[in-house]
Design an enzyme around this catalytic site. Structure first.
Site, mmCIF file in Angstrom:
data_model
loop_
_atom_site.group_PDB
_atom_site.id
_atom_site.type_symbol
_atom_site.label_atom_id
_atom_site.label_comp_id
_atom_site.label_asym_id
_atom_site.label_seq_id
_atom_site.Cartn_x
_atom_site.Cartn_y
_atom_site.Cartn_z
ATOM 1 N N TYR A 105 7.140 -9.928 6.691
ATOM 2 C CA TYR A 105 6.962 -8.493 6.939
ATOM 3 C C TYR A 105 7.507 -8.130 8.319
ATOM 4 O O TYR A 105 7.527 -8.953 9.244
ATOM 5 C CB TYR A 105 5.483 -8.109 6.882
ATOM 6 C CG TYR A 105 4.923 -7.991 5.487
ATOM 7 C CD1 TYR A 105 4.888 -6.762 4.827
ATOM 8 C CD2 TYR A 105 4.420 -9.104 4.821
ATOM 9 C CE1 TYR A 105 4.363 -6.647 3.547
ATOM 10 C CE2 TYR A 105 3.895 -9.005 3.538
ATOM 11 C CZ TYR A 105 3.868 -7.772 2.913
ATOM 12 O OH TYR A 105 3.351 -7.660 1.643
ATOM 13 N N ASP A 107 0.824 -1.205 0.000
ATOM 14 C CA ASP A 107 0.000 0.000 0.000
ATOM 15 C C ASP A 107 0.859 1.257 0.000
ATOM 16 O O ASP A 107 2.077 1.207 0.211
ATOM 17 C CB ASP A 107 -0.905 0.022 1.240
ATOM 18 C CG ASP A 107 -1.992 -1.034 1.192
ATOM 19 O OD1 ASP A 107 -2.444 -1.360 0.080
ATOM 20 O OD2 ASP A 107 -2.393 -1.527 2.268
#
Length: 246
Positions: free
Chosen positions: A111, A52
């Site tokens: 992540y 994003d």
């Protein structure tokens, strides 16, 4: 010839990975333009993860095809030359089989979410970590982890706009390391729902603030309702670390 590339970027000034129109400030489109400038070929760059706006990458993986067989160092250097004005760098290039796909061949994605837990404002870590002023009970956050790891219906931890066909995902690893005032949250899975990592982080932070005990995570999970989970953590604390393909 198919090329696999590993990319690093500071996501602060981009709309995210995926291009949205022909003039978008997306990482995907900027890479495609850079490749065209040196190869004179129009390509589509396929990424392992569609990060994003604001999300950073240390090891995003992508692939593209060219009709010319270039040496890998030429591809790396040429793309980076045309990326000089952008906070994007190609750190590795290799040739790969045509059945390799950066997204669909991935076996695990990793992540990292970075939190700084202090009252003073950020300088070096500005736009690169989430500044949380309220003192956090990190021990409770660590205790809550066991209710998130494993195979679950993560409906409570997905964005309303998530287009994934199934909310069931397996979180292979979720760990928290603390070195005051820095809190690092590492998480890995084959794939994630839209905003899943950031909602998990936001929920863990609310647990750390004392809004609910660690075991309440189980209730949130079983509710299968987004409104039960915590806030969505800011995008700028999130890093796409690496991808496994074996």
């Amino acid at each position: 010839m198919r090329y696999k590339i590993v990319i690093e970027y500071d996501g602060s000034n981009f709309i995210g990975w995926q291009k949205q129109n022909h003039n978008s400030n997306s990482i995907q489109e900027i890479l495609e333009k850079a490749i065209f400038k040196f190869s004179k070929q129009h390509v589509t760059v396929y990424g392992a993860g569609r990060t994003d706006a604001g999300v950073h990458a240390l090891g995003q993986v992508a692939h593209f095809d060219l009709t010319t067989d270039f040496e890998t160092y030429i591809v790396r250097n040429a793309i980076n030359y045309h990326l000089i004005s952008h906070a994007i760098a190609v750190v590795h290039v290799e040739k790969t089989d045509t059945d390799f796909h950066a997204r669909f061949s991935a076996k695990r994605r990793y992540y990292l979410y970075k939190i700084v837990n202090r009252y003073s404002p950020l300088t070096i870590d500005r736009n690169r970590a989430w500044l949380v002023h309220t003192p956090l009970n990190v021990e409770n956050m660590i205790k809550a982890v066991c209710y998130i790891k494993g195979n679950h219906n993560f409906s409570s931890f997905r964005a309303k706009c998530c287009q994934s066909k199934s909310p069931v995902k397996t979180v292979d690893n979720l760990s928290i390391t603390y070195n005051h005032p820095y809190i690092d949250i590492n998480i890995s899975a084959i794939s994630f729902l839209h905003h899943q990592v950031r909602i998990i982080v936001g929920t863990l932070v609310e647990c750390g603030k004392g809004y609910f005990p660690p075991e309440h995570i189980k209730t949130i999970m079983e509710a299968n309702n987004r409104s039960y989970a915590g806030t969505t953590a800011p995008s700028y604390g999130l890093y796409f670390v690496k991808v496994d393909y074996s």
